[in-house]
Design a protein around this motif. Structure first.
Motif, PDB file in Angstrom:
ATOM      1  N   TYR A  17     -37.646   8.779 -11.179  1.00 30.39           N
ATOM      2  CA  TYR A  17     -38.538   9.569 -10.335  1.00 30.39           C
ATOM      3  C   TYR A  17     -39.961   9.020 -10.270  1.00 30.39           C
ATOM      4  O   TYR A  17     -40.804   9.582  -9.579  1.00 30.39           O
ATOM      5  CB  TYR A  17     -38.533  11.033 -10.800  1.00 30.39           C
ATOM      6  CG  TYR A  17     -37.159  11.642 -10.628  1.00 30.39           C
ATOM      7  CD1 TYR A  17     -36.732  12.098  -9.392  1.00 30.39           C
ATOM      8  CD2 TYR A  17     -36.253  11.669 -11.683  1.00 30.39           C
ATOM      9  CE1 TYR A  17     -35.456  12.593  -9.211  1.00 30.39           C
ATOM     10  CE2 TYR A  17     -34.966  12.162 -11.511  1.00 30.39           C
ATOM     11  CZ  TYR A  17     -34.582  12.620 -10.270  1.00 30.39           C
ATOM     12  OH  TYR A  17     -33.301  13.094 -10.089  1.00 30.39           O
ATOM     13  N   LEU A  18     -40.194   7.915 -10.948  1.00 29.47           N
ATOM     14  CA  LEU A  18     -41.522   7.298 -10.887  1.00 29.47           C
ATOM     15  C   LEU A  18     -41.907   6.860  -9.473  1.00 29.47           C
ATOM     16  O   LEU A  18     -43.060   7.074  -9.062  1.00 29.47           O
ATOM     17  CB  LEU A  18     -41.597   6.116 -11.858  1.00 29.47           C
ATOM     18  CG  LEU A  18     -41.701   6.483 -13.346  1.00 29.47           C
ATOM     19  CD1 LEU A  18     -41.705   5.215 -14.195  1.00 29.47           C
ATOM     20  CD2 LEU A  18     -42.955   7.304 -13.614  1.00 29.47           C
ATOM     21  N   ILE A  21     -43.080   9.906  -7.667  1.00 32.50           N
ATOM     22  CA  ILE A  21     -44.360  10.355  -8.223  1.00 32.50           C
ATOM     23  C   ILE A  21     -45.496   9.480  -7.711  1.00 32.50           C
ATOM     24  O   ILE A  21     -46.551   9.974  -7.274  1.00 32.50           O
ATOM     25  CB  ILE A  21     -44.304  10.341  -9.762  1.00 32.50           C
ATOM     26  CG1 ILE A  21     -43.384  11.454 -10.267  1.00 32.50           C
ATOM     27  CG2 ILE A  21     -45.707  10.502 -10.358  1.00 32.50           C
ATOM     28  CD1 ILE A  21     -43.105  11.401 -11.752  1.00 32.50           C
ATOM     29  N   THR A  69     -37.974  15.643 -17.282  1.00 32.59           N
ATOM     30  CA  THR A  69     -39.436  15.600 -17.391  1.00 32.59           C
ATOM     31  C   THR A  69     -40.090  15.117 -16.100  1.00 32.59           C
ATOM     32  O   THR A  69     -41.045  15.741 -15.594  1.00 32.59           O
ATOM     33  CB  THR A  69     -39.851  14.676 -18.551  1.00 32.59           C
ATOM     34  OG1 THR A  69     -39.262  15.148 -19.760  1.00 32.59           O
ATOM     35  CG2 THR A  69     -41.367  14.642 -18.704  1.00 32.59           C
ATOM     36  N   LEU A  70     -39.589  14.006 -15.551  1.00 33.63           N
ATOM     37  CA  LEU A  70     -40.225  13.419 -14.373  1.00 33.63           C
ATOM     38  C   LEU A  70     -39.954  14.227 -13.106  1.00 33.63           C
ATOM     39  O   LEU A  70     -40.830  14.346 -12.242  1.00 33.63           O
ATOM     40  CB  LEU A  70     -39.763  11.977 -14.200  1.00 33.63           C
ATOM     41  CG  LEU A  70     -40.200  11.019 -15.315  1.00 33.63           C
ATOM     42  CD1 LEU A  70     -39.682   9.612 -15.063  1.00 33.63           C
ATOM     43  CD2 LEU A  70     -41.719  11.005 -15.455  1.00 33.63           C
ATOM     44  N   THR A  73     -42.302  16.901 -13.099  1.00 36.16           N
ATOM     45  CA  THR A  73     -43.614  16.412 -12.659  1.00 36.16           C
ATOM     46  C   THR A  73     -43.695  16.388 -11.139  1.00 36.16           C
ATOM     47  O   THR A  73     -44.709  16.785 -10.548  1.00 36.16           O
ATOM     48  CB  THR A  73     -43.869  14.995 -13.210  1.00 36.16           C
ATOM     49  OG1 THR A  73     -43.813  15.032 -14.640  1.00 36.16           O
ATOM     50  CG2 THR A  73     -45.229  14.473 -12.769  1.00 36.16           C
ATOM     51  N   THR A 143     -36.769   5.880  -5.385  1.00 39.46           N
ATOM     52  CA  THR A 143     -36.170   6.923  -6.228  1.00 39.46           C
ATOM     53  C   THR A 143     -34.691   7.093  -5.915  1.00 39.46           C
ATOM     54  O   THR A 143     -33.852   7.156  -6.822  1.00 39.46           O
ATOM     55  CB  THR A 143     -36.913   8.258  -6.025  1.00 39.46           C
ATOM     56  OG1 THR A 143     -38.147   8.219  -6.753  1.00 39.46           O
ATOM     57  CG2 THR A 143     -36.085   9.443  -6.546  1.00 39.46           C
TER      58      THR A 143
END
Length: 205
Positions: A17-18, A21, A69-70, A73, A143
């Motif tokens: 998922y970076l 983000i 977690t991501l 976010t 992603t």
């Protein structure tokens, strides 16, 4: 070698998922990105973590923890950018409650039965939002490419272990990823249109 598939899934899943983000942070563009999807992804991966630990799939806890977690976010970032879907809050809380109840009452088996449907519940809002938004320029192709990579590993691992939960997760995830990539590429070819992002999640469907 098939025992190493969870490691491959971790390589795809941990940074998954970076890209979304970073794109949200860089552009602030939420068009086609579903808050419901991000929130459900965070919740479901927390439940998958419990299932993996109870099943002895220790390596699998890494990508599920990172995804939870991501994705959480991403959910927070969407809320800050005004993409909260208030209509979906109630049923998402209800789904989280069902997962918790299944884990308490049925243990690993009970949770696994519910998780067999979790992937479908999770990807539906993302597809609905992406295909209902005229120009979904906020979708991160990076992603969804990583999603396909991770869930392809889980599909193969599930087939090897004859685990219907992982097979369902992998199959629906790969199909959803391909559809989302297609929509992301379409967005780059469509002319700009001033239209609000739609995230009806479960609307009347």
């Amino acid at each position: 070698m098939l025992d190493l598939l969870p490691i491959g899934a971790a390589c795809f899943g941990i940074p998954q998922y970076l890209p979304q983000i970073l794109k949200l942070r860089r552009t602030g563009d939420t068009a086609g990105v579903s808050w419901s999807w991000a929130t459900l992804t965070s919740i479901n991966n927390a439940a998958w973590f419990c299932y993996f630990m109870a099943s002895g799939y220790w390596t699998a806890s890494l990508p599920s923890t990172a995804a939870s977690t991501l994705a959480g976010t991403v959910s927070v970032m969407l809320v800050r950018r005004g993409a909260l879907n208030r209509r979906a809050i109630g049923w998402i809380c209800g789904w989280a409650g069902l997962l918790a109840l299944a884990a308490v009452v049925g243990g690993r088996v009970g949770l696994g039965i519910l998780l067999a449907a979790a992937s479908i519940v999770q990807v539906t809002p993302s597809l609905w939002t992406a295909y209902r938004t005229r120009r979904p320029t906020g979708i991160s192709a990076g992603t969804w490419t990583l999603v396909i990579g991770e869930l392809s590993c889980w599909l193969l691992f599930g087939l090897w272990k004859t685990d219907p939960r992982l097979i369902t997760l992998g199959t629906t995830g790969v199909l959803a990823g391909l559809l989302m990539l297609n929509r992301a590429h379409q967005a780059n070819r469509l002319p700009p249109v001033a239209i609000d992002t739609i995230d009806p999640a479960t609307s009347q469907a």
